[in-house]
Design a protein around this motif. Sequence first.
Motif, short mmCIF file in Angstrom:
data_model
loop_
_atom_site.label_atom_id
_atom_site.label_comp_id
_atom_site.label_asym_id
_atom_site.label_seq_id
_atom_site.Cartn_x
_atom_site.Cartn_y
_atom_site.Cartn_z
N CYS A 59 -10.31 -0.79 2.54
CA CYS A 59 -10.46 0.01 3.77
C CYS A 59 -10.85 1.43 3.38
O CYS A 59 -10.17 2.07 2.58
CB CYS A 59 -9.14 0.01 4.56
SG CYS A 59 -9.15 1.15 5.96
N VAL A 61 -10.69 4.04 5.11
CA VAL A 61 -9.80 5.05 5.67
C VAL A 61 -8.53 5.18 4.82
O VAL A 61 -8.19 6.26 4.34
CB VAL A 61 -9.43 4.72 7.13
CG1 VAL A 61 -8.48 5.77 7.70
CG2 VAL A 61 -10.69 4.63 7.98
N CYS A 62 -7.82 4.05 4.63
CA CYS A 62 -6.49 4.14 4.02
C CYS A 62 -6.41 3.57 2.61
O CYS A 62 -5.45 3.81 1.90
CB CYS A 62 -5.46 3.45 4.92
SG CYS A 62 -5.56 1.64 4.89
N CYS A 71 -9.33 -1.35 8.24
CA CYS A 71 -8.43 -2.49 8.20
C CYS A 71 -7.69 -2.68 9.53
O CYS A 71 -7.75 -1.82 10.41
CB CYS A 71 -7.43 -2.32 7.06
SG CYS A 71 -6.21 -1.02 7.37
N CYS A 74 -5.31 0.30 10.39
CA CYS A 74 -6.00 1.52 10.82
C CYS A 74 -6.62 1.34 12.21
O CYS A 74 -6.69 2.29 12.99
CB CYS A 74 -7.09 1.89 9.82
SG CYS A 74 -6.45 2.62 8.31
ZN ZN Z 1 -6.93 1.06 6.64
#
Ligand code: ZN
Length: 200
Positions: A59, A61-62, A71, A74
């Motif tokens: 992912c 983002v995270c 994901c 998120c």
């Molecule tokens: Zn994520």
Amino acid sequence: MGASAGPEIERLIALLAKLPGLGPRSARRATLMLLKKREQLLGPLSAALADAAARVSVCQVCGALDTRDPCAICADPGRDRSLLCIVEDVGALWAMERAGAFRGRYHVLGGLLSALDGVGPEALRIDALVGRASHESVREAILALPATVDGQTTAHYLADRLAGAGVAVTMLARGVPVGGELDWLDDGTIVQAMRARRPA
Ligand SMILES: [Zn+2]
């Protein structure tokens, strides 16, 4: 250890022996079981491995692993966006999720700072973390890092960096044993540690 099966089978054993918790002897037993149970085990496992290899990614983002990016966590609108839980790796994220102690979102560092192993801040997803803390609506960053020397070094470094981003920084409290990896804790201990978190 001489090769006693054919090269294809020996290759399977050698690959399985690289998995955590499996040495050559266990890998042999696992291989034998797979080959005996083609229908129930070998076929489905082979399909699951191919599916994971084709579809699972990180992912952006995270840093978690999922078949979609961002994901599922998120992308979940039901998650509290003001809480960010910072973990060492995906195993720790899975442990937190198993415990069901947290309804915010995560940030996976991808390791811990370590002077001994030469791991500096640039090797981890720390700039991305500070960016998220500054630009997203994060109110509290919870450091869920192991109670090891590297874990605590990383926690102190992150507390300094995040202080500048204007978020409250807390860390897991009692229940996390010294030297403890989150992945090995029982769910109740993780729930307790999350409830009793304290300012970092
Ligand atoms: Zn994520």
